[in-house]
Design a protein around this motif. Structure first.
Motif, PDB file in Angstrom:
ATOM      1  N   VAL A  17       0.847  -1.183   0.000  1.00 52.47           N
ATOM      2  CA  VAL A  17       0.000   0.000   0.000  1.00 52.47           C
ATOM      3  C   VAL A  17       0.886   1.238   0.000  1.00 52.47           C
ATOM      4  N   ARG A  18       0.308   2.351  -0.426  1.00 59.27           N
ATOM      5  CA  ARG A  18       1.002   3.637  -0.430  1.00 59.27           C
ATOM      6  C   ARG A  18       0.919   4.232   0.977  1.00 59.27           C
ATOM      7  N   ILE A  34       4.590  -2.708   3.447  1.00 56.70           N
ATOM      8  CA  ILE A  34       4.475  -4.122   3.136  1.00 56.70           C
ATOM      9  C   ILE A  34       3.763  -4.842   4.282  1.00 56.70           C
ATOM     10  N   SER A  35       2.650  -5.499   3.951  1.00 51.10           N
ATOM     11  CA  SER A  35       1.923  -6.305   4.943  1.00 51.10           C
ATOM     12  C   SER A  35       1.643  -7.673   4.352  1.00 51.10           C
ATOM     13  N   VAL A  39      -3.005 -10.741   6.881  1.00 51.12           N
ATOM     14  CA  VAL A  39      -2.971  -9.824   8.033  1.00 51.12           C
ATOM     15  C   VAL A  39      -2.636  -8.420   7.526  1.00 51.12           C
ATOM     16  N   PRO A  40      -3.588  -7.781   6.872  1.00 51.32           N
ATOM     17  CA  PRO A  40      -3.310  -6.515   6.195  1.00 51.32           C
ATOM     18  C   PRO A  40      -3.014  -5.340   7.119  1.00 51.32           C
ATOM     19  N   ASP A  41      -3.147  -5.514   8.430  1.00 49.23           N
ATOM     20  CA  ASP A  41      -2.856  -4.410   9.348  1.00 49.23           C
ATOM     21  C   ASP A  41      -1.532  -4.596  10.089  1.00 49.23           C
ATOM     22  N   HIS A  42      -0.710  -5.554   9.674  1.00 49.00           N
ATOM     23  CA  HIS A  42       0.613  -5.781  10.258  1.00 49.00           C
ATOM     24  C   HIS A  42       1.666  -5.477   9.197  1.00 49.00           C
ATOM     25  N   PRO A  77      -2.991   1.182  -3.701  1.00 44.51           N
ATOM     26  CA  PRO A  77      -4.025   1.775  -2.859  1.00 44.51           C
ATOM     27  C   PRO A  77      -3.379   2.477  -1.670  1.00 44.51           C
ATOM     28  N   ALA A  78      -4.025   3.494  -1.163  1.00 47.23           N
ATOM     29  CA  ALA A  78      -3.501   4.242  -0.018  1.00 47.23           C
ATOM     30  C   ALA A  78      -3.715   3.461   1.273  1.00 47.23           C
TER      31      ALA A  78
END
Length: 125
Positions: A17-18, A34-35, A39-42, A77-78
């Motif tokens: 993500v940006r 980079i995630s 686990v997109p929030d780590h 994506p941001a």
């Protein structure tokens, strides 16, 4: 050997993500966070005065903003989530952008290591 299914495609896949804007960064700088896909929030980061790769929940600050070379030819994506609120660093402050002062980790080699770290860290928490 990696336990817990981290060797599946979804377990090894990464999400880029940006990152939020960085004060003082040059125009056109195209950093990424980079995630793990699962686990997109780590996010991966290198802490201030540290040489080891770690994982943080949510925005880790500039230690988690990586600059691929050459720049990726896609629009990312941001980042959407809580912003860093402590020891966030800044452009050219010594903490570096994604360890920029330490040199850029080989992006493709970091994929497998990153996915494994993120997957393992998320299971611990």
């Amino acid at each position: 050997y990696v336990s817990g299914g981290a060797t599946s495609a979804a377990g090894l896949a990464l999400r880029l993500v940006r990152p939020p804007g960085v004060e003082g960064a040059p125009d056109g700088m195209r950093a990424v966070m980079i995630s793990g896909y699962q686990v997109p929030d780590h996010f991966l980061y290198i802490g201030q005065l540290d040489w080891s790769l770690s994982v943080a929940k949510n925005d880790p600050g500039t230690g988690g903003y990586w600059i691929p070379e050459p720049p990726l030819p896609i629009e990312l994506p941001a980042y959407e989530g809580p912003l860093c609120s402590w020891d966030c660093g800044g452009y050219d402050t010594g903490q570096g952008i994604g360890g920029m002062a330490r040199g850029f980790l080989l992006f493709t080699s970091a994929f497998i290591i990153a996915a494994t770290l993120i997957s393992q860290e998320a299971r611990i928490k």
